[in-house]
Design an enzyme around this catalytic site. Structure first.
Site, short mmCIF file in Angstrom:
data_model
loop_
_atom_site.label_atom_id
_atom_site.label_comp_id
_atom_site.label_asym_id
_atom_site.label_seq_id
_atom_site.Cartn_x
_atom_site.Cartn_y
_atom_site.Cartn_z
N ASP A 129 45.74 40.67 47.81
CA ASP A 129 44.97 40.07 46.74
C ASP A 129 43.53 39.99 47.26
OD1 ASP A 129 44.38 38.53 44.49
OD2 ASP A 129 44.54 36.72 45.70
N GLU A 132 26.10 34.12 39.22
CA GLU A 132 24.98 33.44 38.57
C GLU A 132 24.62 32.18 39.32
OE1 GLU A 132 26.09 32.97 34.47
OE2 GLU A 132 25.15 34.89 34.00
N ARG A 177 41.62 44.33 37.73
CA ARG A 177 42.03 43.81 36.43
C ARG A 177 43.54 43.87 36.24
NH1 ARG A 177 39.48 40.41 34.21
NH2 ARG A 177 37.26 40.61 34.03
#
EC number: 7.6.2.1
Lengths: 1250, 204
Positions: A427, A584, A870
């Protein structure tokens, strides 16, 4: 949704601005409600009236969960049943039952006791493991949550006491105790943020929103009279759907997933929420999604079954020979033997009923020669594995001081499987990375900042430099070389290091120190998410640089073009930020550091405190937010349109470089070339890059565009998205490039080094992540799983195929892509070139269909690294299973979150990261690690050791039981198959229990072929496990043969020396008891000395056990013989009177020992001399202390032992070196030409002295 | 050749009865020679029943050669396994008479022939100690043996052999151990020599 948005249109919800929920809500449209009440949709929940759920038909389970396999009542029958599903155990049970009958040749205790022990130990293990699960459940069940107890009062209650219909209040950062219906939140518009990492592994926050009608219920006291009824679907496992409606104040409102808070997700950024329990305990979606962890068996154990089958057929054969022989003798000879007084009363020797006697003899044979099938093997393996896992758990090298956790073996079944892993499916988030973005580098106006030299370049240049050094000395034209090598400007300052790298081997070690230094620095840096060091920009210095205006603009884009919100931090005056994506946040933190602090956000105003370069002071400026063009995976960019205080309108845009570069104005490309070069560098380092650009918009243009945009926004129907996109396209053009910023998805400590070592050990590493493709690829680079000289295949659905949504077209599309890529890999010129495969979740779904799967996997296996992005938790599990089935290799899956549980359970070995909060992965795993980097030691050291230990142990067990069992059989041949045993019952029992068990356990627990540091230095040793050479059939058969030889030697030598003449000076001849004791002594010596030959790592424990076992036999004989003859039978005074004083006894022991060990001894001598294996060579080098005395040789061997691999840091360095060398070579030719053409050179070469 | 290690045969005895005599009566292991005419047999069992009963006398020329029949059984057997006050009872009284008879007036612990016989041999062809010739015999000396052939081996074609042997510290005459030692030792030397040559030829 349209209705709801229409309703909310009037009120402006400020939280909607910075989340895209206004656009996204369309996807959570509640399904039609007419199904309700029908089959599958019968649940009724009376909110705030949980007492109504105490009686049928509305009685639902309590909120307590149980993951245990057994309870006190079912434990015995269930666990016993499990035990006797093992074939071997069933056989032993049968033997035990038979031993109670008169058929048994020896006492029942000797068969039953070991069986009870084996089964008992295994059951005890089950019980302990179940007990641990029970404690875990207890822990979860007794967490508390505030529950409405009436009169508007909320009180703490344990989770397990919760029942359907209860109103609960969940506070910030708490987990939801069950599936809840969101009633209201601390936000006035009923929004709340939820982290669903435990469900799907996604780390970004999800927005949930309550119904308009229940908004007002946001105080404790409001619930005094709250009554409502929920009708909804029955419990199911689908995480992404919910159908139901709420009857509240005589109105019915549809409910969807947006209103449902799932158990095991976490409330974030919201002070509190109120909710009503809909599904409790076992009905919750997350519990429904969990699967019982399957019991796994290691590869060796599975092969051991076949060994048992071989032994079993040997047993059958031997028993058959015995019974047939017996029948033949009985029918043909026995009547002649008058002394047997044969009558028809003995079923075993009934000449009239030969078939019956034969069958009985056969059964007796099965029990008698049962020693061929070592029941104690199972006992010892269980014991050894438990001890092994204790050693693994206690390894101080795998202790993480940060989390105070160490590696834990959750199940002890799979220790040796760790040594055979060939593929790792990993992962990303939380496993390889810390889920933390750091601002690392930026390139503004064509100048790169924050850029230290890339580690790979550094390593490569170091090595080249040392080569150069030699070159300097050998090449006489040194004056010209100095100028031509300026490209390698990185010099190695320290002479010692230079010495060390002379062989170019220690680079990795040095680098790993360097790397850790870098990561340490990251930890030290006070600001989380900001790991940027460049004096040119920091501390307001950027204001002194030449292109200040571009820089200001760059920082403004960084500070304005985002969706984050600031959060007050109590401790410092700096702000913290929350945003949808961690990048961000990193940008916002960085811009704050550069002096552009984003302070506030209201519905249309963004407030910045920015440094004005012209004034040199901080001023607060407001920017009006005109439009926000959101980010989407297809657009790959986001823009804001703002107007400043002067009324100038700017479009600020950030996005993927290719997208931005396509949209640059002709005069905006000033820095494109430099920036591209920097981008390439950043990407090579695995940094995530975003390009920043801006554009000034004239008022008129904006007005025109704005009207079109508003129209598009209000369009209804499926074309809305498309329309919005094309409108955005209209304004996002003629951009002026400012630069790029690079953030690092921070890797966990030691990850690149660990991956490097694992790659050298021959492991393949696949990355399976739920994240975006870009992020996944970046991490691929950061971990050196990808390189720029690799050919990358991208497998994704083309747009038209996707839009058509026709299965056939999609399949064909994927098949075509696979075929094309596969052709590339097959081309002759690409034989050694590395390939990488990047697969998208949607493409994967098609590729995993049964008819495409094989081709897909065929391609994937040919690639050096595979990255799947994804992917859903289910797909992860599916990939794991398919790869396991297709390749037949041992797969290890490692992950940290609940979304990895499927993969962890499906893989041969599941590893969970325990450093994180969630426990699901750990609970489902077979091993838990606090940090990914411990995987290296776990596999390369412990896995390797355990593999060798267990395989050596099993082989030795087979050997020793064959030695012992066959002597019984040979004697049987001499007794006319009558079933007489030459050993005393107690000898038989003690053989496996006491006299040979301890050395083999010490072998299984403590054996090491080489010490741990050597294991790590020679990763190649690990491949012995992958190729399974220590438990190959040839070895198994070899050991069986060795056992046969040894048993033959023992029996024949004893028989021929003892018979027929007397064996003592007094003329006494040997009887059965003597022969038995003689042979048994030889057996004990032989098997115990054999294990001494096998063991290569001796501590006092091994010495004690081996020599102690032999000594114990004599002590036993002495004590047993001293007992009254009633107990000791034939062994009475045997040792003191008959054996001990007899020289023959000791002479035979010595002779037999030598003869029976000789074949093995010759074998190992030949092998070590002429066909040494890796571990033999290393052992020998270590023995001669070559690592100290002959360091270069030691290092050279290390280098040679590495597996050629395309992934990992070192291979990247190697590739770089090849590249440098290539360039160097060309330079050299140039230099040579220039030198040979120079007059000086000519004069020198022409001189007679040369 | 008796097959003394036949399971059915080996089991057919009662050690406790041998020690305690008639006081011990759980002698089911002795079947089929457990009792006769309703009375227990001491010593019971097939082994005792088939007691070897050939007798030998030796003469050197005309002089009888003394054969010591004492101390031929293990001391532990005499002292601890066969009762000092247990006397043969109802032995060889059945219709089928197996081997030799016992002197009912001698206690079992003194019946050394029986004690030797009761130690069942390990292998089908076996020797039992009959007695010791304690005088030195000269080479080429002729020994006359007078044997009474009582024991029936004709039914199964068994062979009986009388062995006169000197026993040393290694027991009776048996070259096997010595040959084996020489063979193994020399092969070890040979192998080590070969390996040494190979090692010298291509060293590490």
């Amino acid at each position: 949704m349209r209705e709801s948005s229409a309703r909310t249109k009037g009120k402006v919800r400020w939280s909607k601005l910075y989340s895209f929920s206004c656009l996204r809500q369309g996807t959570v449209e509640p399904a039609p409600v007419q199904q309700l009440g029908g089959p599958g949709f019968t649940r009724v929940v009376f909110c705030n009236e949980s007492h109504l759920h105490k009686k049928k038909p509305y009685k639902y389970p309590k909120n307590s969960i149980s993951t245990t396999k057994y309870n006190f009542v079912t434990f015995f029958p269930k666990a016993l049943f499990e035990q006797f599903r093992r074939v071997a155990n069933l056989y032993f049970l049968l033997a035990a039952i038979l031993s109670v009958t008169s058929l048994a040749p020896f006492s029942p205790a000797s068969v039953i006791a070991p069986l009870v022990f084996v089964v008992g130990i295994s059951m005890l293990k089950e019980a302990v493991e179940d007990w641990r699960r029970f404690l875990q459940d207890l822990n979860v069940n007794s967490r508390t949550v505030k529950v409405h107890i009436g009169n508007g009062l909320f009180k703490d209650k344990a989770w397990k006491a919760l029942s359907v219909g209860d109103v609960v209040k969940v506070n910030k950062n708490d987990y939801f105790p069950s599936d809840l219906l969101l009633i209201s939140s601390s936000f006035e518009d009923g929004l709340c943020y939820v982290e669903t990492m435990n469900l799907d592994g996604e780390t970004n926050l999800k927005v949930k929103r309550c119904l308009e009608q229940t908004l007002s219920l946001d105080e404790d006291t409001e619930f005094l009279n709250f009554k409502a009824t929920i009708r909804c679907e029955d419990p199911n496992s689908n995480l992404y759907s919910f159908v139901g409606n709420l009857e509240f104040e005589n109105q019915t409102h549809p409910l969807g997933t947006a209103q449902v808070l799932l158990r095991d997700s976490k409330l974030r950024n919201t002070d509190y929420v109120y909710g009503v329990v809909i599904f409790s305990g076992p009905d919750t979606k997350v519990v429904r999604n969990s699967t019982r962890s399957p019991s796994k068996r290691s590869r060796i154990e599975r092969r051991m079954d076949y060994v048992i089958y071989i032994l079993f057929s040997m047993l059958i054969l031997v028993s058959l020979v015995t019974s047939i022989g017996s029948v033949l003798y009985t029918t043909s000879q026995m009547t002649k033997w008058w002394y047997l007084h044969s009558e028809e009363d003995d079923p075993f020797f009934n000449p009239l009923k030969p078939v019956l006697s034969g069958i009985l003899q056969f059964i007796r044979g099965l029990i008698l020669f049962g020693y061929l099938i070592p029941i104690s093997l199972y006992v010892s393996i269980e014991v050894v594995k438990v001890l092994q896992s204790m050693l693994i758990n206690k390894d101080i090298e795998m202790y993480d001081e940060v989390t105070c956790k160490s590696v834990e073996a959750q199940t002890s079944n799979l220790n040796e499987e760790l040594g055979q892993v060939e593929m790792i499916l990993s992962d990303k988030t939380g496993t390889l990375t810390c889920n933390q973005m750091e601002f690392r580098k930026c390139s503004i106006a064509g100048i790169s900042y924050g850029g230290e030299v890339n580690e790979v370049d550094l390593a490569a240049s170091k090595r080249i430099n040392t080569d150069l050094e030699r070159y300097h000395f050998s090449f006489d034209g040194s004056d010209s070389s100095s100028q031509s090598f300026e490209m390698f400007e990185f010099s190695v300052p320290d002479v010692r290091t230079q010495k060390a790298v002379l062989d170019g081997v220690e680079d990795v070690e040095n680098l790993s120190i360097g790397n850790s230094r870098i990561s340490d620095l990251g930890k030290e840096s006070v600001i989380r998410g900001f790991n940027f060091k460049d004096d040119r920009l920091m501390k307001k210095k950027w204001m002194n640089r030449s292109n200040v205006s571009d820089m200001t603009m760059f920082f403004r884009v960084m500070a304005l073009c985002h969706t984050g919100i600031p959060i007050e931090d109590d401790e410092t005056d700096k702000l913290k930020y929350e945003a949808e994506s961690p990048e961000e946040v990193a940008f916002l933190i960085a811009s704050q550091e550069f002096g552009f602090k984003f302070c506030r956000r209201t519905q249309s105003i963004l407030v910045l405190k920015e440094l004005d370069p012209s004034l040199g002071v901080e001023v607060e400026r407001e920017y009006k937010l005109l439009n926000l063009l959101e980010f989407s995976s297809s657009r790959k960019r986001m823009s804001v349109i703002v107007s400043n205080e002067d009324g100038q309108i700017f479009l600020l845009c950030k996005g993927a470089d290719s997208i931005i570069f396509d949209r640059l104005a002709d005069d905006g490309k000033a820095y494109q070339q430099e920036t591209s070069a920097h981008l390439l560098n950043y990407a090579e380092d695995g940094l995530r890059t975003l390009a920043f650009a801006y554009r000034r918009i004239e008022h008129a243009e904006y007005e025109d565009w704005s009207s079109i945009f508003t129209r598009a926004k209000t369009t209804i129907g499926p074309i809305r998205e498309e329309l919005l996109e094309s409108v955005s396209e209209m304004i996002e053009k003629d951009l002026i490039l400012l630069g790029v910023a690079a953030v690092e998805d921070k890797l966990q400590k030691g990850v690149p080094e660990c991956i490097d070592k694992l790659a050298q050990a021959g492991l393949k590493i696949w990355l399976l992540t739920g994240d975006k493709k870009e992020t996944a690829i970046n991490i691929g680079f950061a971990c050196s799983l990808l390189r720029h000289d690799m050919t990358q295949f991208h497998l994704s659905l083309s747009k038209e195929a996707e839009s058509n949504n026709q299965e056939k077209a999609m399949k064909e599309d994927i098949l075509q892509q696979i075929g094309k890529s596969y052709q590339v890999t097959c081309e002759e010129s690409n034989k050694d070139a590395p390939f990488a495969l990047v697969v998208d979740g949607k493409a994967l779904e098609i590729a995993m269909r049964s008819d495409v799967k094989d081709q897909f996997l065929h391609l994937a296996v040919n690639c050096a690294s595979v990255i799947c992005c994804r992917v859903s938790p289910k797909q992860k599990a599916l990939i794991t299973r398919s790869v396991k089935e297709y390749t037949g290799r041992t797969i290890l899956a490692i992950g940290d979150g609940a979304n990895d549980v499927g993969m962890i359970q499906e893989a041969d070995i599941g590893v969970g990261i325990s450093g994180m909060e969630g426990m699901q992965a750990v609970m489902a795993s077979d091993f838990s690690l606090p940090q990914f980097r411990f995987l290296e030691r776990l596999l390369i050291v412990h896995g390797h050791w355990c593999y060798k230990r267990i395989s050596k142990m099993i082989l030795y067990f087979v050997y020793k039981n064959i030695v012992f069992g066959l002597t019984l059989f040979y004697y049987e041949l001499y007794t006319n198959f009558s079933g007489e045993v030459m050993y005393d019952d107690w000898y038989m029992v003690l053989f496996n229990v006491l006299l040979t068990s301890f050395p083999v356990i010490s072998l299984g627990v403590l054996e090491q072929d080489v010490p741990s540091d050597v294991c790590l230095q020679f990763p190649a040793l690990y491949q012995q496990g992958q190729r399974n050479i220590y438990f190959s059939w040839i070895r198994i058969l070899g050991w069986i043969l060795n056992g046969v030889l040894a048993s033959l030697a023992i029996f024949t030598l004893n028989v021929y020396t003892l018979s027929p003449a007397a064996f003592r000076e007094g003329g006494e001849v040997a009887d059965i008891a003597h022969l038995g004791a003689f042979s048994y002594t030889c057996v004990i010596w032989t098997v115990n000395c054999q294990i001494a030959l096998i063991i290569s790592h001796f501590t006092w424990i091994q010495y004690l056990f081996i020599w102690g076992s032999i000594l114990l036999w004599y002590i036993f004989m002495y004590i047993y013989g001293a007992l009254p003859p009633v107990y000791s039978n034939r062994a009475f005074h045997l040792f003191t009177e008959a054996l001990g004083p007899t020289p023959m006894y000791w002479l035979i022991t010595l002779l037999v020992l030598i003869v029976s060990l000789l074949p093995y001894f010759i074998h190992i001598v030949i092998q070590r001399l002429f066909y040494p294996m890796d571990d033999h060579v290393i052992q020998e080098m270590k023995y001669y202390r070559k690592d100290v005395t002959d360091n270069p040789m030691w290092l050279r061997e290390q280098n040679n032992s590495k597996k050629k691999t395309h992934i990992g840091f070192s291979s990247r360095v190697d590739a770089k070196i090849r590249y440098f060398r290539g360039q160097l070579h060309q330079k050299k030719i140039l230099i040579y030409r220039s030198v040979t053409n120079s007059p000086l050179y000519r004069s020198v070469t022409n001189s007679p002295l040369f | 050749m008796v097959i003394p290690n036949f399971a059915r045969y080996v089991k057919s005895r009662s050690d406790r009865q041998l020690l305690h005599g008639l006081k011990y009566n759980k002698t089911s292991t002795c079947k089929p020679e457990e009792s006769n005419n309703g009375l227990p047999i001491v010593p019971c069992g097939l082994i005792a029943w088939s007691l070897f009963n050939d007798t030998y006398t030796f003469a050197r020329g005309m002089v009888e050669l003394k054969v010591s029949r004492k101390n031929i059984a293990w001391k532990s057997d005499r002292n601890h396994k066969f009762g000092k006050h247990v006397y043969p009872f109802n032995f060889q009284n059945g219709t089928l008479i197996g081997g030799g008879k016992l002197d009912p007036s001698l206690s079992l612990s003194d019946q050394e022939d029986l004690i030797v016989w009761m130690r069942t041999a390990a292998l089908p062809s076996f020797r039992k100690l009959y007695g010791r010739i304690e005088e030195d015999l000269e080479a080429e000396e002729v020994i006359l043996v007078n044997l009474t052939n009582n024991y029936n081996t004709y039914s199964f074609g068994g062979k009986k052999t009388l062995v006169l042997s000197t026993s040393s510290w290694l027991g009776g005459k048996n070259d096997f151990l010595g040959i084996a030692y020489i063979a193994v030792g020399s092969s070890c030397i040979f192998i080590s020599f070969v390996f040494m040559l190979l090692h010298v030829k291509n060293p590490r």
